[in-house]
Design a protein around this motif. Structure first.
Motif, mmCIF file in Angstrom:
data_model
loop_
_atom_site.group_PDB
_atom_site.id
_atom_site.type_symbol
_atom_site.label_atom_id
_atom_site.label_comp_id
_atom_site.label_asym_id
_atom_site.label_seq_id
_atom_site.Cartn_x
_atom_site.Cartn_y
_atom_site.Cartn_z
ATOM 1 N N VAL A 80 0.840 -1.201 0.000
ATOM 2 C CA VAL A 80 0.000 0.000 0.000
ATOM 3 C C VAL A 80 0.872 1.247 0.000
ATOM 4 O O VAL A 80 0.611 2.214 -0.740
ATOM 5 C CB VAL A 80 -0.950 0.007 1.220
ATOM 6 C CG1 VAL A 80 -1.722 1.319 1.298
ATOM 7 C CG2 VAL A 80 -1.921 -1.169 1.142
ATOM 8 N N GLN A 81 1.910 1.245 0.814
ATOM 9 C CA GLN A 81 2.823 2.383 0.855
ATOM 10 C C GLN A 81 3.449 2.639 -0.513
ATOM 11 O O GLN A 81 3.540 3.779 -0.973
ATOM 12 C CB GLN A 81 3.925 2.127 1.888
ATOM 13 C CG GLN A 81 3.430 2.048 3.327
ATOM 14 C CD GLN A 81 4.496 1.543 4.277
ATOM 15 O OE1 GLN A 81 5.671 1.389 3.897
ATOM 16 N NE2 GLN A 81 4.115 1.273 5.516
ATOM 17 N N LEU A 82 3.853 1.561 -1.176
ATOM 18 C CA LEU A 82 4.449 1.686 -2.500
ATOM 19 C C LEU A 82 3.449 2.242 -3.512
ATOM 20 O O LEU A 82 3.781 3.108 -4.327
ATOM 21 C CB LEU A 82 4.962 0.323 -2.977
ATOM 22 C CG LEU A 82 6.426 -0.008 -2.721
ATOM 23 C CD1 LEU A 82 6.714 -1.436 -3.151
ATOM 24 C CD2 LEU A 82 7.335 0.964 -3.474
ATOM 25 N N THR A 118 1.949 7.028 -6.909
ATOM 26 C CA THR A 118 1.056 8.125 -7.316
ATOM 27 C C THR A 118 1.715 9.477 -7.070
ATOM 28 O O THR A 118 1.669 10.377 -7.925
ATOM 29 C CB THR A 118 -0.272 8.049 -6.543
ATOM 30 O OG1 THR A 118 -0.972 6.862 -6.927
ATOM 31 C CG2 THR A 118 -1.152 9.257 -6.838
ATOM 32 N N ALA A 119 2.332 9.624 -5.906
ATOM 33 C CA ALA A 119 2.928 10.911 -5.541
ATOM 34 C C ALA A 119 4.140 11.247 -6.394
ATOM 35 O O ALA A 119 4.320 12.396 -6.805
ATOM 36 C CB ALA A 119 3.311 10.898 -4.065
ATOM 37 N N ILE A 120 4.970 10.265 -6.700
ATOM 38 C CA ILE A 120 6.241 10.540 -7.378
ATOM 39 C C ILE A 120 6.117 10.459 -8.896
ATOM 40 O O ILE A 120 6.621 11.327 -9.625
ATOM 41 C CB ILE A 120 7.326 9.570 -6.859
ATOM 42 C CG1 ILE A 120 7.590 9.865 -5.374
ATOM 43 C CG2 ILE A 120 8.605 9.700 -7.671
ATOM 44 C CD1 ILE A 120 8.513 8.894 -4.699
ATOM 45 N N ALA A 121 5.423 9.426 -9.392
ATOM 46 C CA ALA A 121 5.368 9.222 -10.838
ATOM 47 C C ALA A 121 4.587 10.322 -11.554
ATOM 48 O O ALA A 121 4.806 10.564 -12.744
ATOM 49 C CB ALA A 121 4.757 7.857 -11.153
ATOM 50 N N ASN A 122 3.667 10.992 -10.856
ATOM 51 C CA ASN A 122 2.882 12.061 -11.478
ATOM 52 C C ASN A 122 3.527 13.432 -11.355
ATOM 53 O O ASN A 122 3.098 14.383 -12.019
ATOM 54 C CB ASN A 122 1.489 12.113 -10.848
ATOM 55 C CG ASN A 122 0.598 10.983 -11.314
ATOM 56 O OD1 ASN A 122 0.291 10.864 -12.489
ATOM 57 N ND2 ASN A 122 0.187 10.136 -10.384
ATOM 58 N N ILE A 149 -3.100 6.972 -14.808
ATOM 59 C CA ILE A 149 -3.906 7.201 -13.605
ATOM 60 C C ILE A 149 -4.851 6.052 -13.281
ATOM 61 O O ILE A 149 -4.924 5.618 -12.119
ATOM 62 C CB ILE A 149 -4.658 8.548 -13.725
ATOM 63 C CG1 ILE A 149 -3.653 9.705 -13.647
ATOM 64 C CG2 ILE A 149 -5.711 8.685 -12.634
ATOM 65 C CD1 ILE A 149 -4.253 11.082 -13.772
ATOM 66 N N PRO A 150 -5.606 5.484 -14.244
ATOM 67 C CA PRO A 150 -6.493 4.362 -13.886
ATOM 68 C C PRO A 150 -5.744 3.186 -13.262
ATOM 69 O O PRO A 150 -6.220 2.581 -12.293
ATOM 70 C CB PRO A 150 -7.123 3.970 -15.231
ATOM 71 C CG PRO A 150 -7.050 5.203 -16.047
ATOM 72 C CD PRO A 150 -5.779 5.875 -15.657
ATOM 73 N N LEU A 203 -0.318 16.465 -3.216
ATOM 74 C CA LEU A 203 1.042 16.735 -2.742
ATOM 75 C C LEU A 203 2.022 16.747 -3.908
ATOM 76 O O LEU A 203 2.953 17.561 -3.940
ATOM 77 C CB LEU A 203 1.463 15.684 -1.710
ATOM 78 C CG LEU A 203 0.869 15.840 -0.309
ATOM 79 C CD1 LEU A 203 1.209 14.614 0.543
ATOM 80 C CD2 LEU A 203 1.385 17.110 0.367
ATOM 81 N N ALA A 204 1.806 15.832 -4.862
ATOM 82 C CA ALA A 204 2.648 15.804 -6.059
ATOM 83 C C ALA A 204 2.543 17.125 -6.815
ATOM 84 O O ALA A 204 3.553 17.662 -7.303
ATOM 85 C CB ALA A 204 2.247 14.636 -6.959
ATOM 86 N N ALA A 205 1.320 17.651 -6.917
ATOM 87 C CA ALA A 205 1.117 18.924 -7.608
ATOM 88 C C ALA A 205 1.828 20.063 -6.884
ATOM 89 O O ALA A 205 2.471 20.926 -7.510
ATOM 90 C CB ALA A 205 -0.374 19.217 -7.731
ATOM 91 N N ALA A 206 1.725 20.075 -5.551
ATOM 92 C CA ALA A 206 2.385 21.115 -4.768
ATOM 93 C C ALA A 206 3.905 21.016 -4.906
ATOM 94 O O ALA A 206 4.600 22.030 -5.098
ATOM 95 C CB ALA A 206 1.968 21.006 -3.304
#
Length: 390
Positions: free
Chosen positions: A200-202, A207-211, A305-306, A333-336
């Motif tokens: 789950v952490q991965l 999502t946070a890093i790849a985007n 994303i899907p 957070l990725a956007a920020a």
């Protein structure tokens, strides 16, 4: 089932249009409420903070509520928040109304995804998620421009009133067409235990890093096109539309690919995204090629994303709704982070370098996806060994 899914898509369209549309009416809001453009820009920041903090918190507190009544309640709050925005007598009131609306956005989206996936045919989870994300695509392509047009014709308050009307229609459709789906959630503390899982952490870290890379380019989309590629400022809105059309196509194709082979397709699509960012750096001064790449970037950026959403759902089966809300916060957070890092890159190396740094960040997402895929294969080999021994 199709009518239920269509209803949820409309709701996602309405609630996310309320998020995106502020960009098109920001100068009018600033002028009418007698604040500066930077101060008005904080309305966007307020919405993001509301989603980052409020989404997981509200979802954790509502894990035992039946999903359909909960979604209706969340939509009603969105209606109230947008009406309050339309009637706001001062900047502070609008700021508070935006935060109120943001608090329910992630929780609604998480419950909508879990409801839709739970009623989807086996093997169609990712493509079902892509159809919900299509509502978000339409908010970018149609909702935000239409809301901006309404604001130009009738004032920015009419824009928020229109968003409230769409969300109110969503309330009626959810009551009428969306089936009751049990919420098997436990206490908030019990739900939080799902985040002990390394898988789950991965999934959320991916999502946070790849985007972050593609979001970095999107954040500085306008100056990249005008100052580097030589497009006029008046053409940027049109290129945003091209990007949005690409995002819609990529989202639907990515959902189908993820249904067939989740992690291989995610790694492959992220690799293509990295290559596209490098190509954009190479051809950034060629208006013809960069125009093509705007569509390609939108398609590849949303194609992953899907699969990422489905990955979170599959690894967090014990608490899917809370995990999806946290995943939405990870995207914010990725956007920020993308905005901050892009600014540092521009100050240090210039605008054009954003493309290369974005590619490097996406490579980090590929690496994390490779680790997740390796763990999946390792777990499968262990299970096969146990079956063989038995």
């Amino acid at each position: 089932m199709r009518l239920s899914l269509a209803s949820l898509v409309l709701c996602v369209f309405g609630i996310t249009t309320g998020e995106f549309v502020i960009a098109g009416i920001l100068p009018d809001v600033a002028s009418d409420l007698d604040v500066s453009i930077p101060a008005a820009g904080l309305l966007v920041t307020a919405y993001a903070i509301g989603m980052i903090i409020g989404g997981p918190t509200l979802t954790a507190l509502t894990t035992r509520f039946p999903r359909r009544p909960l979604m209706v309640t969340l939509l009603v709050v969105a209606v109230v928040g947008n009406i309050a925005s339309a009637l706001a007598p001062a900047y502070e009131a609008l700021f508070a109304a935006r935060i109120l609306t943001a608090l329910v956005t992630s929780t609604f989206f998480a419950n909508a995804i879990v409801t839709a996936v739970s009623t989807a045919p086996e093997g169609k989870q990712a493509s079902t998620v892509s159809k919900l994300v299509f509502g978000m695509n339409m908010a970018m392509i149609l909702g935000a421009p239409l809301g901006t047009f309404i604001g130009a014709q009738y004032g920015w308050r009419a824009t928020f009133a229109a968003v409230a009307a769409v969300c109110a229609l969503g309330v009626l459709l959810v009551i009428r067409l969306v089936p009751a789906v049990a919420n098997a959630g436990g206490s908030a503390m019990a739900e939080m235990r799902v985040f002990r899982s390394r898988d789950v952490q991965l999934a959320i870290a991916i999502t946070a890093i790849a985007n972050a890379g593609v979001l970095m380019v999107f954040t500085y989309f306008s100056p990249l096109l005008t100052d580097v590629s030589g497009f006029t400022s008046g053409s940027v809105a049109g290129w945003l539309l091209v990007y949005g059309v690409g995002a819609t196509v990529g989202n639907l194709i990515g959902g189908r690919l993820s249904d067939r082979a989740l992690m291989p397709s995610q790694i492959g699509l992220l690799t293509l995204l990295t290559a596209a960012l490098v190509v954009m750096w190479l051809v950034s001064t060629n208006v013809v090629l960069i125009a093509v790449m705007v569509f390609v970037l939108g398609a590849l950026g949303f194609s992953v994303i899907p699969g990422m959403q489905s990955r979170v759902l599959s690894t967090a089966a014990a608490a899917p709704t809370l995990a999806m809300a946290v995943n939405a916060s990870a995207y914010q957070l990725a956007a920020a982070f993308a905005g901050w890092l892009g600014g540092r890159v521009i100050d240090g190396s210039g605008l054009r370098s954003v493309y290369l740094v974005a590619a490097a960040v996406t490579v980090a997402g590929i690496a994390l996806s490779g680790v997740a895929w390796y763990r999946d294969r390792l777990a499968t080999d262990v299970d096969d060994s146990k079956v063989a021994v038995a």
